[in-house]
Write an enzyme that holds these catalytic residues in place. Structure first.
Site, PDB file in Angstrom:
ATOM      1  N   ASP A  72      -2.974   5.503  11.944  1.00  0.00           N
ATOM      2  CA  ASP A  72      -2.080   5.097  10.858  1.00  0.00           C
ATOM      3  C   ASP A  72      -0.848   5.989  10.845  1.00  0.00           C
ATOM      4  O   ASP A  72      -0.895   7.146  10.425  1.00  0.00           O
ATOM      5  CB  ASP A  72      -2.833   5.200   9.522  1.00  0.00           C
ATOM      6  CG  ASP A  72      -2.009   4.719   8.339  1.00  0.00           C
ATOM      7  OD1 ASP A  72      -0.822   4.415   8.523  1.00  0.00           O
ATOM      8  OD2 ASP A  72      -2.568   4.655   7.226  1.00  0.00           O
TER       9      ASP A  72
ATOM     10  N   SER B 153       0.812  -1.218   0.000  1.00  0.00           N
ATOM     11  CA  SER B 153       0.000   0.000   0.000  1.00  0.00           C
ATOM     12  C   SER B 153       0.847   1.270   0.000  1.00  0.00           C
ATOM     13  O   SER B 153       0.316   2.354  -0.275  1.00  0.00           O
ATOM     14  CB  SER B 153      -0.953   0.007   1.198  1.00  0.00           C
ATOM     15  OG  SER B 153      -0.268  -0.289   2.393  1.00  0.00           O
TER      16      SER B 153
ATOM     17  N   HIS C 256       1.275   4.990   6.483  1.00  0.00           N
ATOM     18  CA  HIS C 256       0.999   5.609   5.193  1.00  0.00           C
ATOM     19  C   HIS C 256       1.175   7.129   5.302  1.00  0.00           C
ATOM     20  O   HIS C 256       1.506   7.646   6.363  1.00  0.00           O
ATOM     21  CB  HIS C 256      -0.410   5.250   4.727  1.00  0.00           C
ATOM     22  CG  HIS C 256      -0.619   3.784   4.541  1.00  0.00           C
ATOM     23  ND1 HIS C 256      -1.233   2.989   5.491  1.00  0.00           N
ATOM     24  CD2 HIS C 256      -0.268   2.963   3.523  1.00  0.00           C
ATOM     25  CE1 HIS C 256      -1.256   1.741   5.061  1.00  0.00           C
ATOM     26  NE2 HIS C 256      -0.673   1.690   3.885  1.00  0.00           N
TER      27      HIS C 256
END
Length: 343
Positions: free
Chosen positions: A319, A104, A322
């Site tokens: 998160d 990702s 990312h």
């Protein structure tokens, strides 16, 4: 596209031309420098990218109240780098395919690149589709396809009676797709540290031996060496290879991304700043034609630029891996663009 790769990754920096006051051309390491506040940024509004996976990356849409993180540009210590020029980027890739292969974090960079191009050239038609897990973003006027293939480990994983088996010494299931591309940007690390129900395999097979588990850094080393054997077998004039360095996270105490609104002070750390990056650099040193997009150190400073509680997991699963878009992956793509421009 010719001329952007280097013959040996032992030199882990890309040297770009620098105009001095006397007009002479010098060189500089574009990966060493500082983040500078620049109110003219960001370069695009994510609202103008209808294809953006906003639940993961559009931190403003997800409720982040401050915008400070949007206004930092990367400034190398010894030179300036060009602003991203979408038209020139597409012209240099005219008639070519560029595919991001990885996890990702590759998706993060691919989405950034498509947003940067689309918002700069909003009148340029595009076609976006996903077939059998392969995402394709095409600009027909330029005959350029930007693809994303989710392949977190790069080596083969096959479903068998015993379960999902990782063949750590094989890329046979993927190489056919890879070798049809003109340029590939690889990434792998983050899924290697997932364990238990979060990992995507049940067993590791190496030759005739099968393992229930393996030290993850050792497994990563073996898999990257498998990738390197394939990389040394391809024609560098047909397949241009780039490897994205390890994208650092800020998920571990005492220095997590939660509540942070400014970058860490620079300059970017010199030398290896991540154990997996040390493995990757050693492996790539034996690959004859590959370019390292060396983003680890400069990204390490951007503790403020993760989705944190404004990502897919919200406050329950912050998160710190990312990156918000617009944000740090835009700079990765600016550096990619810089690497494509002759000195």
């Amino acid at each position: 596209m010719a001329g952007f790769s280097i013959a040996a990754i032992l030199v882990l920096t890309f040297l770009v031309g620098k105009e001095t006051e006397g007009g002479a051309i010098g060189s500089c390491n574009i990966y060493e420098g500082n983040w500078i506040y620049d109110p003219s940024l960001p370069v695009y509004n994510p609202a103008n990218c209808p294809f953006l996976e906003s639940r993961e990356f559009d931190c403003q849409k997800n409720g982040r109240p401050e915008k400070n993180y949007l206004h930092y540009r990367w400034q190398p210590s010894a030179c300036n780098i060009p602003r991203f020029n979408a038209k020139e980027f597409l012209e240099r890739l005219r008639g070519k395919t560029l595919m991001f292969v990885g996890d990702s974090l590759s998706l993060n960079q691919w989405q950034s690149l498509t947003c940067m191009i689309h918002t700069a050239l909003p009148q340029a038609p595009y076609i976006s589709n996903k077939i059998d897990g392969l995402s394709n973003f095409t600009f027909p006027d330029y005959k350029v396809s930007l693809l994303f293939s989710r392949n977190a480990y790069l080596v083969d994983i096959r479903s068998e009676k015993t379960g999902r088996v990782m063949y750590i010494d094989s890329v046979e299931d993927s190489r056919g797709l890879w070798e049809r591309m003109d340029m590939l940007i690889f990434d792998s690390w983050h899924w290697w540290i997932h364990t238990g129900k979060d990992q995507l395999w049940d067993f590791i097979r190496e030759g005739n031996a099968t393992y229930k588990d393996m030290n993850r850094l050792t497994a990563y080393d073996k898999a990257m060496n498998t990738w390197a054997k394939w990389a040394n077998s391809v024609n560098p004039h047909k397949n241009k290879l780039i490897f994205q360095a390890v994208s650092p996270d800020h998920a571990s105490k005492p220095q997590t991304c939660l509540g942070v609104t400014t970058p860490l002070p620079g300059p970017s750390p010199k030398g290896t700043v991540h154990p997996a990056e040390a493995v990757l650099e050693r492996v790539l040193s034996a690959v004859k034609d590959v370019y390292l997009l060396d983003i680890t150190g400069l990204s390490k400073l951007r503790i403020d630029a993760h989705p944190s509680v404004y990502g897919f997991g919200g406050s329950k699963f912050p998160d710190c891996s990312h990156w918000c878009l617009p944000g740090v992956p835009d700079v990765w793509n600016q550096l990619l663009y810089t690497s494509l421009i002759p000195n």
